[in-house]
Design a protein around this motif. Structure first.
Motif, PDB file in Angstrom:
ATOM      1  N   TYR A   1     115.341  21.277  12.994  1.00 23.59           N
ATOM      2  CA  TYR A   1     115.283  21.035  14.436  1.00 23.59           C
ATOM      3  C   TYR A   1     113.835  20.958  14.897  1.00 23.59           C
ATOM      4  O   TYR A   1     112.935  21.574  14.300  1.00 23.59           O
ATOM      5  N   ARG A   2     113.611  20.224  15.985  1.00 28.23           N
ATOM      6  CA  ARG A   2     112.303  20.186  16.612  1.00 28.23           C
ATOM      7  C   ARG A   2     112.154  21.368  17.570  1.00 28.23           C
ATOM      8  O   ARG A   2     113.135  21.824  18.163  1.00 28.23           O
ATOM      9  N   ALA A   3     110.969  21.803  17.778  1.00 35.56           N
ATOM     10  CA  ALA A   3     110.729  22.917  18.705  1.00 35.56           C
ATOM     11  C   ALA A   3     111.132  22.562  20.130  1.00 35.56           C
ATOM     12  O   ALA A   3     111.571  23.431  20.902  1.00 35.56           O
ATOM     13  N   ASP A   4     111.001  21.268  20.494  1.00 34.37           N
ATOM     14  CA  ASP A   4     111.340  20.890  21.870  1.00 34.37           C
ATOM     15  C   ASP A   4     112.854  20.848  22.112  1.00 34.37           C
ATOM     16  O   ASP A   4     113.299  20.544  23.219  1.00 34.37           O
ATOM     17  N   GLN A   5     113.681  21.127  21.090  1.00 29.59           N
ATOM     18  CA  GLN A   5     115.126  21.218  21.276  1.00 29.59           C
ATOM     19  C   GLN A   5     115.571  22.616  21.688  1.00 29.59           C
ATOM     20  O   GLN A   5     116.739  22.832  21.999  1.00 29.59           O
TER      21      GLN A   5
END
Length: 280
Positions: A41-45
């Protein structure tokens, strides 16, 4: 990129929840390793993941959450507000049902009936347009709403509405008994009403008729109390009062809707539960 474990810790969710949200399309991983199936996952999720978690704490269904997270800003806020209004209406209705069941099961029905104030009123003769149908209790709210909408729309061609719409129960409506039920709207012009009925053919068992002058014994209830089976306590309270007064019931029971149902809150009074009675 974050592993599912690291992302779960940052989002305050379990890996199991993240896998569920992936399957339902609420929160898909940014990347899945084709070799080993690991999710990343991306941190911005994180923000979306936390929003989903908060909405789940409201017991919002997954489909409702999906609709919220798809929309930005105010539309999403309106969806949450609409969902919670529905929750509050359901809780208010369940609270009334609990009171009814506790009183009935403990033999304190008369105490429950005492919560309803019973009054009488004299209603003049009226000409009404009506629609009738056999329906069970779980189908009743949808039938009343649809039929009332048709009749109120038609009333414009019949001289306009001259009184509160009402619903007449010609026989009991439960999960086993199907009425029939008659929705009624008082109108100004009998001739125009009869002409309108003829234009409808046999659809919806539509009629126009004279409703006689009568005295009603009634109790006023809130929107939350209208929901079946809570409303039966109101009917029983009026019947008990009529018997104690030594009056006779002269016609079928009815619900009179004297205010706008859609805009009313659960605790707003919206309906009179009534029986025609002998004058006394």
């Amino acid at each position: 990129m974050l592993t599912i474990g690291a992302f779960a810790a940052r989002a305050r969710l379990s890996p199991k929840a993240l896998r569920l949200y992936d399957r339902t399309g609420l929160l898909a991983p940014a990347h899945v390793d084709e070799a080993n199936g690991y999710r990343y996952y991306r941190a911005d999720q994180v923000e979306r993941a936390r929003l989903v978690a908060l909405l789940r704490r409201l017991d919002m269904p997954l489909a409702g959450i999906a609709a919220v997270v798809r929309e930005p800003g105010e539309p999403a806020a309106h969806r949450v507000a609409a969902y919670w209004r529905g929750v509050e209406e359901r809780i208010a209705a369940q609270r009334t049902l609990v009171d009814y069941l506790r009183a009935r099961l403990s033999g304190r029905s008369s105490e429950l009936y005492g919560k309803f104030g019973i009054r009488t009123m004299d209603v003049p003769a009226r000409y009404v347009i009506t629609q009738s149908r056999h329906t069970l209790a779980d189908e009743l709210p949808a039938w009343i709403g649809a039929s009332m909408t048709r009749l109120l729309t038609a009333a414009a061609a019949c001289g306009g509405v001259t009184g509160a719409p009402f619903v007449v129960y010609h026989a009991e409506v439960t999960q086993e008994s199907d009425g029939p039920v008659e929705t009624c709207v008082p109108v100004r012009d009998p001739a125009a009403a009869r002409a309108w009925v003829l234009s409808q053919g046999r659809s919806w068992d539509t009629r126009a008729r004279q409703e006689p002058a009568q005295r009603l014994a009634y109790t006023r209830i809130t929107k939350a109390q209208v929901v079946y089976p809570q409303i039966i306590a109101a009917f029983e309270a009026v019947e008990e009062w009529i018997a104690r007064q030594g009056l006779g019931i002269t016609g079928p029971s009815r619900e009179v809707y004297f205010t706008d149902w859609i805009s009313a809150d659960p605790d707003d009074e919206v309906c009179d539960v009534a029986f025609p009675v002998t004058a006394g």
